[in-house]
Design a protein around this motif. Structure first.
Motif: not given
Length: 328
Positions: A207-231
């Protein structure tokens, strides 16, 4: 100004979700053998000691389909996938109508890289039970490996028409949309998967990569953080977070993220490239010099980037000022 492209080792496409192919959907608890199965327990124990199945079983009565199935499940639990396949084939030879066993066989064949054989088995399952949602999902995976995207798309959608809770099918539809650069459709599919499996790190990464490729950089950063928090302890996710933070101009935070995914020298190089793309060549020069200082063996690539940064700096400042900016 001609910019250096991002290094390929930084980019993680959404196809990484393909690692979902496997046996998770039919994993089992350890087998507890009842008294009638004791002679098959002896076969298992003999195999653990290195005795071939034929030798261990030659003095035993012929197994029934049910007994072969139990033995196959035990092998599967122990990670002996090849032996499990052999037992499931024995089941189907005795009783071809065992759709659950054929499904397990198809999934194991897929895991072993035999996508075409897997496809045929999934189709046999569906000939016997056209409401078997997981078999459609497995068929979609086989089609995807074989490069038949239309077949894969139809299979995943059929699976979801039977069971909307198949989060893997949603995920694969997202992967396919990303490959066609339909990132909004991919985002919708990944969100559908996450509504069912909210802490699935690989889906969050996709999801973060799709947001990144769609230039939604803030959402992407938040999503990658969630991925890391998920372990999700993956260098790829850390690097992806660094990419998103770089696009937001948060270069110190990006460096920290890159450093978790690689070594400090490459992290400085990555930030240097991001700064160069952002039109900050003098600051990029400092980063590339730091990369070279930390890892001389990395000199060739970092030096190439350094020379590019110097050329860009000379275009920005034709008078040739040598004053540089700090990297971080």
């Amino acid at each position: 100004m001609k910019l250096i492209q991002m290094p390929q080792y930084l980019i993680v496409t959404a196809c990484c979700g393909l690692i979902l192919v496997g046996c998770e959907s039919f994993s089992m608890k350890p087998q507890k053998f009842s008294t009638p199965d004791e002679h098959y327990q002896q076969v298992l124990e003999a195999q653990k000691a290195g005795v071939e199945f034929d030798e261990a079983a030659k003095n035993l009565p012929e197994a029934t389909a049910e007994e072969h199935a139990k033995l196959g499940d035990a092998h599967l639990q122990q990670g002996q996938l090849g032996l499990a396949i052999g037992q499931y084939l024995q089941v189907l030879e005795k009783d071809p109508t065992q759709t659950a066993t054929r499904y397990k066989l198809a999934m194991l064949l897929l895991k072993h890289g035999k996508a075409d054989a897997s496809r045929k088995e999934f189709k046999k399952v569906l000939e016997q039970d056209d409401q078997f949602a997981l078999a459609y999902e497995g068929l979609g995976q086989a089609f995807l490996v074989l490069g038949d995207h239309l077949g894969a798309d139809q299979s995943f959608r059929k699976a979801l028409s039977l069971d909307q809770n198949l989060w893997r099918s949603h995920t694969y539809l997202g992967i396919m949309a990303d490959r066609r650069h339909l990132h909004l459709s991919a985002i919708e599919a990944y969100n559908a998967a996450l509504a069912i499996q909210p802490r699935e790190g690989m889906v969050l990464n996709n999801l973060g990569m799709a947001q990144y490729m769609n230039r939604q950089y803030r959402q992407a950063a938040n999503t990658f953080q969630l991925a890391i928090q998920a372990g999700t302890d993956s260098p790829k996710v850390a690097n992806n977070l660094g990419l998103a933070l770089s696009k937001l101009g948060k270069f110190p935070e990006a460096f920290d993220a890159f450093k978790k995914g690689t070594n400090p020298a490459k992290a400085y190089n990555n930030v240097g490239i991001a700064l160069l793309e952002a039109g900050r060549p003098k600051r990029a020069i400092s980063c590339f010099e730091k990369a070279i200082e930390l890892e001389p063996t990395f000199y060739e690539k970092a030096n190439e980037n350094l020379e590019q940064a110097k050329r860009a700096a000379s275009q920005v400042d034709p008078k040739g000022s040598t004053k540089l900016e700090a990297c971080l």
